[in-house]
Scaffold this motif. Sequence first.
Motif, PDB file in Angstrom:
ATOM      1  N   LYS A   1       0.707  -1.126   0.102  1.00  0.00           N
ATOM      2  CA  LYS A   1      -0.031   0.025   0.004  1.00  0.00           C
ATOM      3  C   LYS A   1       0.750   1.525   0.120  1.00  0.00           C
ATOM      4  CE  LYS A   1      -4.183   2.012   2.018  1.00  0.00           C
ATOM      5  NZ  LYS A   1      -3.604   3.321   2.099  1.00  0.00           N
ATOM      6  N   ASN A   2       0.533   2.072  -1.053  1.00  0.00           N
ATOM      7  CA  ASN A   2       1.354   3.503  -0.904  1.00  0.00           C
ATOM      8  C   ASN A   2       0.324   4.454  -1.242  1.00  0.00           C
ATOM      9  OD1 ASN A   2       3.091   5.407  -1.287  1.00  0.00           O
ATOM     10  ND2 ASN A   2       3.647   4.789  -3.421  1.00  0.00           N
ATOM     11  N   LYS A   3       0.008   5.159  -0.211  1.00  0.00           N
ATOM     12  CA  LYS A   3      -1.143   6.200  -0.005  1.00  0.00           C
ATOM     13  C   LYS A   3      -2.401   5.406  -0.453  1.00  0.00           C
ATOM     14  CE  LYS A   3       2.035  10.313  -1.000  1.00  0.00           C
ATOM     15  NZ  LYS A   3       2.633  11.103  -1.590  1.00  0.00           N
ATOM     16  N   ASN A   4      -2.934   6.060  -1.880  1.00  0.00           N
ATOM     17  CA  ASN A   4      -4.298   5.254  -2.136  1.00  0.00           C
ATOM     18  C   ASN A   4      -4.104   4.339  -3.199  1.00  0.00           C
ATOM     19  OD1 ASN A   4      -3.430   7.057  -4.172  1.00  0.00           O
ATOM     20  ND2 ASN A   4      -5.621   7.740  -4.573  1.00  0.00           N
ATOM     21  N   GLN A   5      -2.795   3.744  -3.224  1.00  0.00           N
ATOM     22  CA  GLN A   5      -2.559   2.701  -4.331  1.00  0.00           C
ATOM     23  C   GLN A   5      -2.354   1.293  -3.612  1.00  0.00           C
ATOM     24  OE1 GLN A   5       0.134   4.570  -7.110  1.00  0.00           O
ATOM     25  NE2 GLN A   5      -1.493   5.001  -8.424  1.00  0.00           N
ATOM     26  N   LEU A   6      -2.724   0.177  -4.269  1.00  0.00           N
ATOM     27  CA  LEU A   6      -2.188  -1.133  -3.974  1.00  0.00           C
ATOM     28  C   LEU A   6      -1.180  -1.452  -5.219  1.00  0.00           C
ATOM     29  CD1 LEU A   6      -5.050  -3.200  -2.420  1.00  0.00           C
ATOM     30  CD2 LEU A   6      -2.931  -2.052  -1.219  1.00  0.00           C
ATOM     31  N   ALA A   7      -0.038  -1.716  -4.788  1.00  0.00           N
ATOM     32  CA  ALA A   7       0.936  -1.844  -5.942  1.00  0.00           C
ATOM     33  C   ALA A   7       1.320  -3.473  -5.724  1.00  0.00           C
ATOM     34  CB  ALA A   7       2.263  -1.109  -5.860  1.00  0.00           C
ATOM     35  N   PHE A   8       1.178  -4.072  -6.875  1.00  0.00           N
ATOM     36  CA  PHE A   8       1.226  -5.601  -7.112  1.00  0.00           C
ATOM     37  C   PHE A   8       2.745  -5.738  -6.687  1.00  0.00           C
ATOM     38  CE2 PHE A   8       2.936  -9.351  -9.288  1.00  0.00           C
ATOM     39  CZ  PHE A   8       2.114 -10.439  -8.976  1.00  0.00           C
ATOM     40  N   GLN A   9       3.008  -6.838  -5.926  1.00  0.00           N
ATOM     41  CA  GLN A   9       4.536  -7.283  -5.384  1.00  0.00           C
ATOM     42  C   GLN A   9       4.734  -8.615  -6.045  1.00  0.00           C
ATOM     43  OE1 GLN A   9       6.615  -4.861  -3.466  1.00  0.00           O
ATOM     44  NE2 GLN A   9       4.871  -3.822  -4.304  1.00  0.00           N
ATOM     45  N   LYS A  10       3.759  -9.731  -5.703  1.00  0.00           N
ATOM     46  CA  LYS A  10       4.214 -11.083  -6.468  1.00  0.00           C
ATOM     47  C   LYS A  10       3.006 -11.736  -6.034  1.00  0.00           C
ATOM     48  CE  LYS A  10       6.450 -12.218  -1.611  1.00  0.00           C
ATOM     49  NZ  LYS A  10       7.563 -13.039  -1.165  1.00  0.00           N
ATOM     50  N   MET A  11       2.811 -12.626  -6.556  1.00  0.00           N
ATOM     51  CA  MET A  11       1.630 -13.970  -6.644  1.00  0.00           C
ATOM     52  C   MET A  11       2.497 -15.356  -6.621  1.00  0.00           C
ATOM     53  SD  MET A  11      -1.108 -14.443  -9.254  1.00  0.00           S
ATOM     54  CE  MET A  11      -2.449 -12.793  -8.496  1.00  0.00           C
ATOM     55  N   ILE A  12       1.841 -16.079  -5.614  1.00  0.00           N
ATOM     56  CA  ILE A  12       2.348 -17.513  -5.105  1.00  0.00           C
ATOM     57  C   ILE A  12       0.955 -18.503  -5.559  1.00  0.00           C
ATOM     58  CG2 ILE A  12       3.595 -18.920  -3.654  1.00  0.00           C
ATOM     59  CD1 ILE A  12       4.401 -16.558  -2.284  1.00  0.00           C
ATOM     60  N   PRO A  13       1.126 -19.036  -6.672  1.00  0.00           N
ATOM     61  CA  PRO A  13       0.142 -20.115  -6.883  1.00  0.00           C
ATOM     62  C   PRO A  13       0.234 -21.291  -6.378  1.00  0.00           C
ATOM     63  CG  PRO A  13       1.416 -19.799  -8.853  1.00  0.00           C
ATOM     64  CD  PRO A  13       2.121 -19.012  -7.762  1.00  0.00           C
ATOM     65  N   ASN A  14      -0.699 -22.279  -6.267  1.00  0.00           N
ATOM     66  CA  ASN A  14      -0.420 -23.607  -5.765  1.00  0.00           C
ATOM     67  C   ASN A  14       0.378 -23.710  -4.203  1.00  0.00           C
ATOM     68  OD1 ASN A  14      -1.474 -24.227  -8.327  1.00  0.00           O
ATOM     69  ND2 ASN A  14       0.599 -24.287  -9.122  1.00  0.00           N
ATOM     70  N   ILE A  15      -0.374 -22.697  -3.318  1.00  0.00           N
ATOM     71  CA  ILE A  15       0.613 -22.560  -2.160  1.00  0.00           C
ATOM     72  C   ILE A  15      -0.154 -23.454  -1.133  1.00  0.00           C
ATOM     73  CG2 ILE A  15      -0.886 -20.641  -1.408  1.00  0.00           C
ATOM     74  CD1 ILE A  15       1.608 -19.483  -0.538  1.00  0.00           C
ATOM     75  N   SER A  16       0.629 -23.964  -0.207  1.00  0.00           N
ATOM     76  CA  SER A  16       0.410 -24.884   0.948  1.00  0.00           C
ATOM     77  C   SER A  16       0.209 -24.129   1.987  1.00  0.00           C
ATOM     78  CB  SER A  16       1.168 -26.027   1.181  1.00  0.00           C
ATOM     79  OG  SER A  16       2.579 -25.228   1.651  1.00  0.00           O
ATOM     80  N   ASP A  17      -0.542 -24.630   3.278  1.00  0.00           N
ATOM     81  CA  ASP A  17      -0.688 -23.861   4.086  1.00  0.00           C
ATOM     82  C   ASP A  17       0.697 -23.772   5.117  1.00  0.00           C
ATOM     83  OD1 ASP A  17      -3.247 -24.239   4.032  1.00  0.00           O
ATOM     84  OD2 ASP A  17      -3.605 -25.669   5.803  1.00  0.00           O
ATOM     85  N   GLU A  18       1.723 -24.220   4.863  1.00  0.00           N
ATOM     86  CA  GLU A  18       3.143 -24.137   5.611  1.00  0.00           C
ATOM     87  C   GLU A  18       3.651 -22.993   4.889  1.00  0.00           C
ATOM     88  OE1 GLU A  18       7.220 -26.534   6.654  1.00  0.00           O
ATOM     89  OE2 GLU A  18       5.471 -27.644   5.485  1.00  0.00           O
ATOM     90  N   GLU A  19       3.450 -23.093   3.691  1.00  0.00           N
ATOM     91  CA  GLU A  19       4.159 -21.974   2.616  1.00  0.00           C
ATOM     92  C   GLU A  19       3.533 -20.623   2.923  1.00  0.00           C
ATOM     93  OE1 GLU A  19       5.335 -24.492  -1.219  1.00  0.00           O
ATOM     94  OE2 GLU A  19       3.350 -24.185  -1.100  1.00  0.00           O
ATOM     95  N   ILE A  20       2.323 -20.550   2.952  1.00  0.00           N
ATOM     96  CA  ILE A  20       1.381 -19.437   3.475  1.00  0.00           C
ATOM     97  C   ILE A  20       2.102 -18.696   4.904  1.00  0.00           C
ATOM     98  CG2 ILE A  20      -0.564 -18.287   4.296  1.00  0.00           C
ATOM     99  CD1 ILE A  20      -2.097 -20.478   2.396  1.00  0.00           C
ATOM    100  N   LEU A  21       2.018 -19.748   5.839  1.00  0.00           N
ATOM    101  CA  LEU A  21       2.486 -19.183   7.052  1.00  0.00           C
ATOM    102  C   LEU A  21       4.265 -18.751   6.845  1.00  0.00           C
ATOM    103  CD1 LEU A  21       1.203 -22.159   9.295  1.00  0.00           C
ATOM    104  CD2 LEU A  21       0.477 -19.544   9.377  1.00  0.00           C
ATOM    105  N   ASN A  22       4.947 -19.467   6.526  1.00  0.00           N
ATOM    106  CA  ASN A  22       6.489 -19.053   6.041  1.00  0.00           C
ATOM    107  C   ASN A  22       6.479 -17.563   5.475  1.00  0.00           C
ATOM    108  OD1 ASN A  22       7.468 -21.413   7.481  1.00  0.00           O
ATOM    109  ND2 ASN A  22       7.710 -22.393   5.416  1.00  0.00           N
ATOM    110  N   GLU A  23       5.458 -17.464   4.432  1.00  0.00           N
ATOM    111  CA  GLU A  23       5.501 -16.034   3.644  1.00  0.00           C
ATOM    112  C   GLU A  23       5.038 -14.910   4.672  1.00  0.00           C
ATOM    113  OE1 GLU A  23       6.065 -13.527   0.544  1.00  0.00           O
ATOM    114  OE2 GLU A  23       6.555 -15.804   0.635  1.00  0.00           O
TER     115      GLU A  23
END
Length: 212
Positions: free
Chosen positions: A17-39
């Motif tokens: 988030k930058n002021k009134n914008q949301l700037a895309f950073q990255k997308m992680i597909p096919n993600i497991s619960d463990e990977e979500i927590l680590n991220e």
Amino acid sequence: MAGPSNHKDTVLTVFQKNKNQLAFQKMIPNISDEEILNEIIDLSRLDELVIGIDAPLSYQDGGGDRTSDKELRKYIVSLGMKSGSIMPPTFNRMVYLTLRGIKLTREIGTLHTTFPISIVEVHPGAAMGARVSEKEIDYVLTYKQNLSSRKYLKNWFEQQNIIGLPNGIENESHTIDSCAAALAACNWADPSLKPQWIFSAKPPLHPFDYCC
């Protein structure tokens, strides 16, 4: 974060988030619960996190609709959307997703992080339906099945100050959902903005706000 019970159709999308914008950073597909927590652990070392989760984060004691489900269903019907997109958390098609959402939030709650983490339950379809014009509602009604509708919504996100979305994000509905989840969560967390619809948390049984 959006997706059903399986890893294949689950995606975690990160925005800054930058002021009134949301700037895309990255997308992680096919993600497991463990990977979500680590991220989440990695990201929380850098800044405060707001997480919008496209999954029920509670269920009605005894089964059936929560009060929030009933209220959101009324709201989306008033927008011209289908009532069937709001299903009870314990419905056969929903129950594993509900378990996963509750499990993830419990695990996130145990994390020791540098910066605070806030969680809100979101409904991506409703988030888009509440913000498009009356003439655009058909794109929201058909984006799950229709690539051209997803292409339209990808461009529409730019009008909502969601910038930098990569090519290909329109190929799957759950990647579109993740962007809509971020939009709803951002509006929920920003005091200068407001969700289009919100049902406040009612602890202990329903510990998270629900919004779109």
